[in-house]
Scaffold this motif. Structure first.
Motif, PDB file in Angstrom:
ATOM      1  N   CYS A   7       5.058  -4.129   2.001  1.00 34.88           N
ATOM      2  CA  CYS A   7       4.364  -3.693   3.211  1.00 34.88           C
ATOM      3  C   CYS A   7       2.892  -4.071   3.094  1.00 34.88           C
ATOM      4  O   CYS A   7       2.250  -3.772   2.093  1.00 34.88           O
ATOM      5  CB  CYS A   7       4.516  -2.184   3.405  1.00 34.88           C
ATOM      6  SG  CYS A   7       3.476  -1.601   4.766  1.00 34.88           S
TER       7      CYS A   7
ATOM      8  N   THR B  70       0.613  -3.286   5.632  1.00 36.06           N
ATOM      9  CA  THR B  70      -0.095  -2.573   6.701  1.00 36.06           C
ATOM     10  C   THR B  70      -1.005  -1.496   6.102  1.00 36.06           C
ATOM     11  O   THR B  70      -0.969  -1.231   4.897  1.00 36.06           O
ATOM     12  CB  THR B  70       0.924  -2.017   7.714  1.00 36.06           C
ATOM     13  OG1 THR B  70       1.781  -3.087   8.119  1.00 36.06           O
ATOM     14  CG2 THR B  70       0.259  -1.467   8.962  1.00 36.06           C
ATOM     15  N   SER B  71      -1.813  -0.896   6.969  1.00 32.19           N
ATOM     16  CA  SER B  71      -2.976  -0.094   6.571  1.00 32.19           C
ATOM     17  C   SER B  71      -2.768   0.839   5.381  1.00 32.19           C
ATOM     18  O   SER B  71      -3.480   0.732   4.373  1.00 32.19           O
ATOM     19  CB  SER B  71      -3.457   0.744   7.761  1.00 32.19           C
ATOM     20  OG  SER B  71      -3.518  -0.044   8.896  1.00 32.19           O
ATOM     21  N   CYS B  72      -1.821   1.769   5.483  1.00 30.88           N
ATOM     22  CA  CYS B  72      -1.690   2.781   4.422  1.00 30.88           C
ATOM     23  C   CYS B  72      -1.398   2.126   3.077  1.00 30.88           C
ATOM     24  O   CYS B  72      -1.978   2.489   2.050  1.00 30.88           O
ATOM     25  CB  CYS B  72      -0.583   3.786   4.764  1.00 30.88           C
ATOM     26  SG  CYS B  72      -0.952   4.762   6.210  1.00 30.88           S
ATOM     27  N   CYS B  73      -0.501   1.160   3.088  1.00 30.88           N
ATOM     28  CA  CYS B  73      -0.142   0.493   1.827  1.00 30.88           C
ATOM     29  C   CYS B  73      -1.316  -0.330   1.309  1.00 30.88           C
ATOM     30  O   CYS B  73      -1.587  -0.342   0.102  1.00 30.88           O
ATOM     31  CB  CYS B  73       1.104  -0.361   2.024  1.00 30.88           C
ATOM     32  SG  CYS B  73       2.614   0.643   2.175  1.00 30.88           S
TER      33      CYS B  73
ATOM     34  N   CYS C 138       4.424  -2.588   8.617  1.00 32.15           N
ATOM     35  CA  CYS C 138       4.767  -1.216   8.233  1.00 32.15           C
ATOM     36  C   CYS C 138       6.279  -0.962   8.258  1.00 32.15           C
ATOM     37  O   CYS C 138       6.960  -1.243   9.235  1.00 32.15           O
ATOM     38  CB  CYS C 138       4.071  -0.238   9.178  1.00 32.15           C
ATOM     39  SG  CYS C 138       4.460   1.482   8.812  1.00 32.15           S
ATOM     40  N   LEU C 139       6.761  -0.403   7.153  1.00 29.54           N
ATOM     41  CA  LEU C 139       8.195  -0.134   7.025  1.00 29.54           C
ATOM     42  C   LEU C 139       8.508   1.346   7.252  1.00 29.54           C
ATOM     43  O   LEU C 139       9.602   1.811   6.961  1.00 29.54           O
ATOM     44  CB  LEU C 139       8.679  -0.588   5.642  1.00 29.54           C
ATOM     45  CG  LEU C 139       8.729  -2.117   5.476  1.00 29.54           C
ATOM     46  CD1 LEU C 139       8.832  -2.505   4.005  1.00 29.54           C
ATOM     47  CD2 LEU C 139       9.874  -2.720   6.262  1.00 29.54           C
ATOM     48  N   GLY C 140       7.522   2.072   7.741  1.00 28.29           N
ATOM     49  CA  GLY C 140       7.762   3.461   8.116  1.00 28.29           C
ATOM     50  C   GLY C 140       7.844   4.418   6.946  1.00 28.29           C
ATOM     51  O   GLY C 140       8.375   5.522   7.077  1.00 28.29           O
ATOM     52  N   ALA C 141       7.330   4.017   5.806  1.00 28.84           N
ATOM     53  CA  ALA C 141       7.323   4.906   4.637  1.00 28.84           C
ATOM     54  C   ALA C 141       5.878   5.067   4.154  1.00 28.84           C
ATOM     55  O   ALA C 141       5.604   5.065   2.956  1.00 28.84           O
ATOM     56  CB  ALA C 141       8.215   4.335   3.538  1.00 28.84           C
ATOM     57  N   CYS C 142       4.966   5.232   5.110  1.00 28.27           N
ATOM     58  CA  CYS C 142       3.522   5.219   4.824  1.00 28.27           C
ATOM     59  C   CYS C 142       3.123   6.295   3.816  1.00 28.27           C
ATOM     60  O   CYS C 142       2.201   6.107   3.027  1.00 28.27           O
ATOM     61  CB  CYS C 142       2.743   5.396   6.113  1.00 28.27           C
ATOM     62  SG  CYS C 142       3.388   4.444   7.494  1.00 28.27           S
TER      63      CYS C 142
ATOM     64  N   MET D  64       4.452   0.451  -0.985  1.00 29.07           N
ATOM     65  CA  MET D  64       5.902   0.361  -1.127  1.00 29.07           C
ATOM     66  C   MET D  64       6.418  -1.022  -0.734  1.00 29.07           C
ATOM     67  O   MET D  64       5.699  -1.813  -0.133  1.00 29.07           O
ATOM     68  CB  MET D  64       6.581   1.449  -0.282  1.00 29.07           C
ATOM     69  CG  MET D  64       6.295   1.445   1.202  1.00 29.07           C
ATOM     70  SD  MET D  64       7.236   0.240   2.148  1.00 29.07           S
ATOM     71  CE  MET D  64       8.903   0.848   1.947  1.00 29.07           C
TER      72      MET D  64
HETATM   73  S1  FES Z   1       1.770   1.235   6.013  1.00 20.54           S
HETATM   74 FE1  FES Z   1       3.179   0.693   4.457  1.00 20.54          FE
HETATM   75  S2  FES Z   1       4.989   1.763   5.033  1.00 20.54           S
HETATM   76 FE2  FES Z   1       3.606   2.163   6.642  1.00 20.54          FE
END
Ligand code: FES
Length: 167
Positions: free
Chosen positions: A89, A91-94, A130-134, A139
């Protein structure tokens, strides 16, 4: 040159395809495209042009309509991939939790660049949205598994364990 003759799906696959199509009203067979693409990708490993053309033929749609779907979703492979496709992933959180460093570590360890497959055909590394496991960042997804709270140590363990399965 037509490539439609180059692929013949097995009776078992055709039977499943007709099951999927039957779930939708007559004339709306295109709605079954996603599960059909998953089905044929499981069989062939990736979405070659003859495979996509055959799907278009079966659904009575233009090949471009299949290409559009296949190139939109990262779960469809546009070229052959390794036995284990590591989808990090990005995206932002990861990213805030170090995904870039973990991915770089993995690529260095495997000696490949993003999107490439190791020479032994075991690992492909890609980046996805994002894979929805933020909440479990950073991850990655590998097949149907989510591997969460990634660290360099857990990457080492993952790669070692998968290599051991083929020894
Ligand atoms: S940002 Fe990585 S799973 Fe949502």
């Amino acid at each position: 040159m037509s490539t439609l003759q180059e692929i013949q799906f097995s009776d078992a696959i055709m039977s499943r395809i007709h099951e999927y199509i039957a779930r939708y009203p007559e004339g709306k067979q295109k709605s079954a495209i996603l599960p059909i693409l998953h089905l044929v990708q499981d069989e062939y490993g990736w979405m070659s042009e003859p495979v996509m053309n055959k799907v278009a033929e079966i659904l009575s749609i233009k090949p471009i309509e299949v290409y559009e779907v296949v190139t939109f979703y990262t779960m469809y492979n546009l070229k052959p991939v390794g036995k284990y496709k590591l989808e990090f992933c990005g995206t932002s959180c990861c990213m805030l939790r170090g995904a870039e460093n973990i991915m770089d570590y993995t690529l260095n360890k495997l000696g490949i660049k993003e999107g490439e497959t190791t020479a032994d055909g075991l690992f492909t590394v890609t980046r996805v949205e994002c894979l929805g496991a933020c909440g479990y960042a950073p991850m990655m997804q590998v097949g149907e598994d989510y591997i969460e709270h990634l660290t360099t140590e857990s990457i080492d363990e993952f790669i070692e364990s998968r290599r051991n399965t083929v020894k």
